[in-house]
Design a protein around this motif. Structure first.
Motif, PDB file in Angstrom:
ATOM      1  N   THR A  79     -35.597   1.817  -4.205  1.00 39.97           N
ATOM      2  CA  THR A  79     -34.648   2.745  -3.576  1.00 39.97           C
ATOM      3  C   THR A  79     -33.345   2.042  -3.239  1.00 39.97           C
ATOM      4  OG1 THR A  79     -36.495   4.014  -2.653  1.00 39.97           O
ATOM      5  CG2 THR A  79     -34.322   4.339  -1.652  1.00 39.97           C
ATOM      6  N   GLU A  80     -33.467   0.805  -2.746  1.00 44.58           N
ATOM      7  CA  GLU A  80     -32.269   0.022  -2.413  1.00 44.58           C
ATOM      8  C   GLU A  80     -31.417  -0.215  -3.662  1.00 44.58           C
ATOM      9  OE1 GLU A  80     -31.105  -4.478  -0.805  1.00 44.58           O
ATOM     10  OE2 GLU A  80     -33.197  -3.774  -0.734  1.00 44.58           O
ATOM     11  N   LYS A 133     -31.292   1.606  -6.419  1.00 42.27           N
ATOM     12  CA  LYS A 133     -30.648   2.861  -6.842  1.00 42.27           C
ATOM     13  C   LYS A 133     -29.477   3.217  -5.940  1.00 42.27           C
ATOM     14  CE  LYS A 133     -34.708   4.863  -9.082  1.00 42.27           C
ATOM     15  NZ  LYS A 133     -35.678   5.975  -9.097  1.00 42.27           N
ATOM     16  N   ASN A 134     -29.622   2.964  -4.642  1.00 40.79           N
ATOM     17  CA  ASN A 134     -28.525   3.237  -3.713  1.00 40.79           C
ATOM     18  C   ASN A 134     -27.314   2.348  -4.002  1.00 40.79           C
ATOM     19  OD1 ASN A 134     -29.932   5.226  -2.363  1.00 40.79           O
ATOM     20  ND2 ASN A 134     -30.756   3.839  -0.819  1.00 40.79           N
ATOM     21  N   ASN A 153     -26.507   1.089  -6.892  1.00 37.62           N
ATOM     22  CA  ASN A 153     -25.913   1.609  -8.123  1.00 37.62           C
ATOM     23  C   ASN A 153     -25.046   2.836  -7.834  1.00 37.62           C
ATOM     24  OD1 ASN A 153     -25.727   1.842 -11.115  1.00 37.62           O
ATOM     25  ND2 ASN A 153     -26.829   3.752 -10.721  1.00 37.62           N
ATOM     26  N   ASN A 154     -25.542   3.746  -6.979  1.00 34.38           N
ATOM     27  CA  ASN A 154     -24.774   4.954  -6.635  1.00 34.38           C
ATOM     28  C   ASN A 154     -23.505   4.608  -5.869  1.00 34.38           C
ATOM     29  OD1 ASN A 154     -26.613   6.669  -7.859  1.00 34.38           O
ATOM     30  ND2 ASN A 154     -27.868   6.881  -6.015  1.00 34.38           N
ATOM     31  N   ILE A 155     -23.600   3.613  -4.969  1.00 35.48           N
ATOM     32  CA  ILE A 155     -22.406   3.189  -4.228  1.00 35.48           C
ATOM     33  C   ILE A 155     -21.367   2.623  -5.190  1.00 35.48           C
ATOM     34  CG2 ILE A 155     -21.538   1.537  -2.522  1.00 35.48           C
ATOM     35  CD1 ILE A 155     -24.242   1.837  -1.071  1.00 35.48           C
ATOM     36  N   TYR A 182     -21.069  -4.217  -6.059  1.00 36.43           N
ATOM     37  CA  TYR A 182     -22.279  -3.458  -5.733  1.00 36.43           C
ATOM     38  C   TYR A 182     -23.201  -3.313  -6.944  1.00 36.43           C
ATOM     39  CZ  TYR A 182     -20.957  -2.128  -0.983  1.00 36.43           C
ATOM     40  OH  TYR A 182     -20.665  -2.135   0.349  1.00 36.43           O
ATOM     41  N   ALA A 213     -27.099  -4.400  -7.446  1.00 39.26           N
ATOM     42  CA  ALA A 213     -28.119  -3.465  -7.937  1.00 39.26           C
ATOM     43  C   ALA A 213     -28.867  -4.063  -9.119  1.00 39.26           C
ATOM     44  CB  ALA A 213     -27.460  -2.148  -8.347  1.00 39.26           C
TER      45      ALA A 213
END
Length: 361
Positions: A6-7, A9-10, A12-14, A30, A34
């Motif tokens: 989850t960390e 993926k977060n 990557n989204n950031i 970032y 990731a």
């Protein structure tokens, strides 16, 4: 491991959000975090997307060599895990980077490869849609056959019941005149019921003509082979809608005039595609009829229109034209079908020795 995934993926989204804000340097930071997180937990399925995003961030930051490196890694990894959509995007991005680096030959090769993958994805999607439509048709045909069998059993039960009633009628006719009258009335009601069941059976069998559906699917297949995506999708949608309307209408004695017009337009449009635009059609009616509460039997005009299409234009040198007119005259709906075909006598001679099964009643 779930928390770390989850960390990753977060992160990557950031990174993607910073790219949208054109802060590519922060985005790269970032995205690298990731990437390291995905590698540390051994997640081999998600990190190719991070590689792709990292290459995109470097390209937007005008660091083309690093962009090329990560984009090529994304393509290699996507190919390894058969992620065709990501592979296509990675190859397209790689071609853009190579073009900026001045290597147009290699860029063209990668772009061609991306297009081949895109075509294969599209072909697979179209094949799946055709198979889904065929499966849906087979399921509906199976349900219709079961319905016909059930109606036939009901018919046999009614016939047996009628025979019993007639037997008792002959036995008690001299003593029970009132019972005799009641049985006569019951017999008439039973005959009407049998007639309704027979008509429903014919409607269910005839309105889903496999020959018409096969011809329509052949036209769709032709568009797919010609890579005419728009027409293929339009034909698929029109055929599916027509099949749904026919199944809905077959269980009803009357439908609204507007719904009848919608079904008729779909049928005529599909026939136009089937006959490659050899005829035009024109619907003439008072616009107020389409939104009125008027109800008519479903597909009432279709047999006459089909005869005009199948037989009226045989050997016709000019383009065919069918005109369908609806007119309300003293609360009576008048329906007319007119074509510029060769006429009934010439049509009968031309079709001698051939067979044709009507789609409608």
């Amino acid at each position: 491991m779930g928390h770390r995934l989850t960390e990753a993926k977060n992160l990557n989204n950031i990174g993607k959000i910073y790219m949208q804000q054109k802060d590519n340097a922060t985005a790269i930071s970032y995205l690298k975090q990731a990437l390291q997180t995905h590698l540390s937990i051994g997640d081999n399925e998600s990190y190719p997307l991070v590689l792709y995003n990292l290459g995109l961030a470097y390209m937007k930051n005008n660091q083309l060599e690093q962009a090329l490196h990560y984009t090529q890694l994304a393509a290699e990894t996507a190919e390894r895990y058969q992620a065709n959509d990501l592979l296509m995007r990675s190859l397209t991005q790689e071609a853009a980077i190579l073009h900026q680096l001045g290597n147009d030959t290699r860029a063209f090769q990668q772009l061609q490869r991306a297009n081949r993958i895109k075509d294969s994805i599209f072909s697979l999607q179209q094949t799946e849609q055709i198979e889904e439509l065929k499966a849906k048709y087979e399921t509906e045909r199976y349900l219709m056959e079961n319905s016909n069998l059930k109606l036939a059993n009901q018919k046999n039960e009614i016939i047996i019941k009628q025979q019993k009633l007639l037997f008792w009628l002959l036995v008690f006719i001299s003593l029970l005149l009132l019972l005799f009258v009641w049985l006569i009335l019951q017999r008439r009601r039973t005959a009407d019921h049998l007639k309704a069941i027979e008509m429903e059976q014919k409607l269910l069998r005839s309105q889903m003509n496999p020959h018409f559906i096969f011809n329509s699917l052949t036209v769709i297949q032709h568009y797919i082979l010609k890579k005419n995506t728009r027409l293929a999708l339009n034909q698929l949608s029109a055929l599916a809608t027509l099949m749904r309307l026919i199944l809905e209408n077959s269980s009803q004695v009357f439908i609204s005039f507007g719904k009848e017009l919608k079904t008729l337009r779909l049928y005529l449009d599909l026939q136009q595609q089937r006959f490659a635009g050899q005829f035009d059609y024109r619907l003439v009616f008072d616009p107020s009829l389409e939104t009125s509460m008027l109800s008519i039997p479903p597909m009432m005009m279709q047999p006459f229109i089909e005869n005009a299409i199948e037989h009226g234009f045989i050997g016709l040198e000019e383009k065919g034209l069918i005109q369908i007119r609806y007119k309300l005259d003293n609360n009576i709906l008048r329906c007319e079908v007119e074509d510029n075909g060769i006429g009934i006598d010439a049509s009968m001679k031309a079709k001698t020795g051939t067979e044709h099964q009507s789609l409608g009643l």
